[in-house]
Scaffold this active site. Sequence first.
Site, PDB file in Angstrom:
ATOM      1  N   PHE A 225       0.891  -1.159   0.000  1.00 22.07           N
ATOM      2  CA  PHE A 225       0.000   0.000   0.000  1.00 22.07           C
ATOM      3  C   PHE A 225       0.926   1.204   0.000  1.00 22.07           C
ATOM      4  CE2 PHE A 225      -1.634   3.692   2.046  1.00 22.07           C
ATOM      5  CZ  PHE A 225      -2.974   3.758   1.745  1.00 22.07           C
ATOM      6  N   GLU A 226       0.713   2.113  -0.929  1.00 22.99           N
ATOM      7  CA  GLU A 226       1.561   3.302  -0.953  1.00 22.99           C
ATOM      8  C   GLU A 226       0.805   4.402  -1.677  1.00 22.99           C
ATOM      9  OE1 GLU A 226       6.192   3.044  -1.241  1.00 22.99           O
ATOM     10  OE2 GLU A 226       5.453   3.286  -3.272  1.00 22.99           O
TER      11      GLU A 226
END
Length: 326
Positions: A225-226
Amino acid sequence: MPWKNSQYKPNTVDVTIPPGRANATILMLCRNSDTDNAVRSIRELEDKFNRKYHYPIVFLNEEEFSEDFKKRVTNVASGNVQFGLIPHDHWFQPDWIDEARATASRNKMVQDNIIYGGSVSYRNMCRFNSGFFYRHPLLQNYKWYWRVEPWNNPGLYAQLTTTINHYLGFTITMYEYHATIPTLWDTVKQFTKDHPEYVAPHNAMHYMSDNGGDSYNLCHFWSNFEIASMDFWRGEAYTKYFEYLDATGGFYYERWGDAPVHSIAAALFANKTQIHFFDDIGYEHNPYTHCPKGNGKWAKGKCSCNPERSFDYDGYSCMRQWDRIQ
Ligand code: GDP
Ligand code: MN
């Protein structure tokens, strides 16, 4: 560096950003064999978040996406969808890597049971995510991206609007396996010695080091997740940093992950206020979950995650190190 001499020249695509929406795209790197999971992941992100925003989605792959892949993911997307082929030199192991040395290192990691220790494709992926994805032609007109993976349950409750204003955002922080990055920190220290001008005055170094930078405590932001700014990766400090790291061959002689590579850069070359903990976004990537808990967020977000399972203060989490610099 060989990729500098590559024939590949990024061009740009025309992307019109409607008012009220950030200059951002959802981004997924995956294979044709991930089709079912890519569809489920985008379906969930649409249901929980993107049906209100219609952010575009860019899919990248080192092989051409199949017609079946394109058709099925387009069917669940509420916005524009684009499919990009990764230039050869941005993905595959460069010729200047000593293959005998790389093979010996992989064999050793297999013996030592290091996760993905024997995989070349995993190393290609980590290097691509560290230093290349933001140069892809389809991403040139975007500033921000939200990275998602095939079937990793993103976005139970999320807002991504024009108010985002950080370089790197995360939901889960944890320790890296030392055996995958034995010389990374020494390489970083050498780089910052040569380039002290890139180290930000109010950096997050004390999140990553318990002894003033002498050694790395292995804390990093999980990058599956970024939500981040490509301006940061495209900037001078990160560009020089990536070139320096890449030239050592550590992506192949060891197994450097894009998560510690991104995290260390953000913690050193950005001010700590430019790193954002997205507490409001419930997120799951096997085997861990971040579930919004505080201030009634779980109820307000109608979250489906189990707050008891939130990873935040698990023994393997680095949230304590994050808290101590706040
Ligand atoms: P993990 O989360 O570290 O276990 O690694 P993943 O297997 O989830 O890979 C991270 C991301 O890279 C995911 O979005 C995968 O779909 C993608 N990925 C991994 N290996 C490859 C590959 O060889 N080709 C392509 N196109 N994508 C890959
Ligand atoms: Mn993954």
